[in-house]
Design an enzyme around this catalytic site. Structure first.
Site, mmCIF file in Angstrom:
data_model
loop_
_atom_site.group_PDB
_atom_site.id
_atom_site.type_symbol
_atom_site.label_atom_id
_atom_site.label_comp_id
_atom_site.label_asym_id
_atom_site.label_seq_id
_atom_site.Cartn_x
_atom_site.Cartn_y
_atom_site.Cartn_z
ATOM 1 N N ASP A 1 8.785 -13.248 -5.862
ATOM 2 C CA ASP A 1 8.147 -14.951 -5.772
ATOM 3 C C ASP A 1 8.272 -15.335 -6.771
ATOM 4 O OD1 ASP A 1 5.810 -12.971 -3.644
ATOM 5 O OD2 ASP A 1 6.961 -14.445 -3.110
ATOM 6 N N SER B 1 6.424 -7.504 -2.061
ATOM 7 C CA SER B 1 6.456 -8.452 -3.013
ATOM 8 C C SER B 1 5.802 -7.723 -4.424
ATOM 9 C CB SER B 1 5.415 -9.684 -2.484
ATOM 10 O OG SER B 1 4.957 -10.425 -3.412
ATOM 11 N N MET C 1 9.697 -20.745 -4.765
ATOM 12 C CA MET C 1 8.578 -21.423 -4.741
ATOM 13 C C MET C 1 8.449 -22.706 -5.544
ATOM 14 S SD MET C 1 5.828 -19.203 -3.009
ATOM 15 C CE MET C 1 6.687 -17.507 -3.975
ATOM 16 N N HIS D 1 11.095 -8.207 -2.700
ATOM 17 C CA HIS D 1 10.664 -9.743 -2.625
ATOM 18 C C HIS D 1 10.246 -10.238 -3.881
ATOM 19 C CE1 HIS D 1 9.794 -13.283 -0.038
ATOM 20 N NE2 HIS D 1 8.561 -13.323 -0.931
ATOM 21 N N MET E 1 5.986 -18.686 6.553
ATOM 22 C CA MET E 1 4.904 -18.287 5.674
ATOM 23 C C MET E 1 3.779 -18.199 6.537
ATOM 24 S SD MET E 1 5.888 -18.065 2.475
ATOM 25 C CE MET E 1 4.271 -17.771 1.740
ATOM 26 N N HIS F 1 12.408 -15.701 -3.350
ATOM 27 C CA HIS F 1 11.671 -16.801 -2.607
ATOM 28 C C HIS F 1 11.323 -17.961 -3.569
ATOM 29 C CE1 HIS F 1 7.645 -17.559 -0.490
ATOM 30 N NE2 HIS F 1 8.405 -18.742 -0.573
ATOM 31 N N ASP G 1 5.376 -13.524 5.573
ATOM 32 C CA ASP G 1 5.195 -13.354 4.385
ATOM 33 C C ASP G 1 3.800 -14.098 4.009
ATOM 34 O OD1 ASP G 1 6.570 -14.701 1.104
ATOM 35 O OD2 ASP G 1 5.106 -13.360 1.615
ATOM 36 N N MET H 1 7.748 -18.846 -8.865
ATOM 37 C CA MET H 1 6.811 -20.156 -8.573
ATOM 38 C C MET H 1 6.878 -20.830 -9.934
ATOM 39 S SD MET H 1 3.380 -18.223 -7.182
ATOM 40 C CE MET H 1 3.600 -16.999 -5.792
#
Ligand code: DX5
Ligand code: ZN
Length: 236
Positions: free
Chosen positions: A46, A19, A79, A44, A154, A77, A193, A48
């Site tokens: 992230d 990540s 979020m 990966h 998670m 991913h 993760d 957000m």
């Protein structure tokens, strides 16, 4: 523009997906190039939105820059509270896989179908994953298990890197692998993760995970290549 050229190995092969969350955001393209050179299998990302989680990272424009810098499969991913409003943009930006949170989707089955119907920049079917927060039960994803490529369990509460691994998630990983086997879903990737290092990777691998997201254990290491090969050695 660099395009992902690595074909995915057979079912349940272990994959190391660093990540970039705890990397230097001032040089994400360089971080991507260095992680590819260090032997990562996937990158990966992230994403957000500051609402689903109390942190705000990057959007499709930054992903386009990362796409130009690496051949690695990009694993987004999301979020975010409204994934349906963003999946098309991330597909156009060049991601190869999109993971949405079950907790953020009142119509999860429809969102999974919509995401599966997207094409990647290379014209392939978008891989779709569904994520469960540590306290969320497997029951949330049972109805879509046959339609997804990946389930992300998670192992920290999402939002930040460098947190402590939550042991209580391990039985969920084991139960998920058992259910996938029962249904004959041999190709289902189970991704973990958060707080993944050589010790917690060993525990989650034994429970049935096969895709390992590692942020601080890789980008926080002095030598990224040896950090990745240590993780891979344990994952075998
Ligand atoms: C947390 C992110 C994780 C995180 C992992 O919300 O989803 O990917 O970056 O970081 P580490 O490996 O440092 O726990
Ligand atoms: Zn993540």
């Amino acid at each position: 523009m660099a395009m992902a050229t690595r074909k995915r190995p057979g079912p349940r092969a272990a994959r190391i997906a660093p990540s970039i969350l705890t990397a230097d955001f001032g040089s994400l393209a360089d971080v991507a190039r260095r992680l590819e050179a260090a032997g990562a299998d996937d990158l990966h990302l992230d994403v957000m939105d500051g609402r689903f989680v109390p942190n705000l990272t990057f959007g499709p424009v930054a992903v386009e820059a990362i796409r130009r810098a690496t051949h690695l499969p990009l694993d987004a991913h999301l979020m975010v509270v409204e994934p349906d409003s963003l999946t098309n943009d991330f597909a156009a930006a060049g991601v190869d896989s999109i993971t949405i949170h079950a907790e953020a989707c009142p119509h999860l089955h429809r969102t999974v179908q919509r995401t599966r119907a997207l094409k990647t920049k290379r014209g392939e079917r978008m891989r779709v994953g569904v994520a469960l927060n540590p306290a969320s039960p497997l029951a949330l994803v049972e109805a879509v298990l046959d339609d997804v490529d990946l389930v992300l369990c998670m192992t920290v509460n999402p939002g930040f890197g460098g947190q402590k691994f939550i042991e209580a998630v391990v039985p969920k990983v084991r139960a998920l692998r058992h259910e996938a086997t029962r249904r004959g879903l041999g190709n289902l990737d189970i991704q973990v993760d958060g707080g993944i290092n050589v010790d917690t990777l060993a525990v989650t691998r034994k429970a049935g995970a096969n895709v390992f997201v590692a942020g601080s254990a890789v980008v926080g290491a002095a030598d990224w290549a040896s950090a990745i090969s240590n993780l891979r050695r344990v994952a075998r």
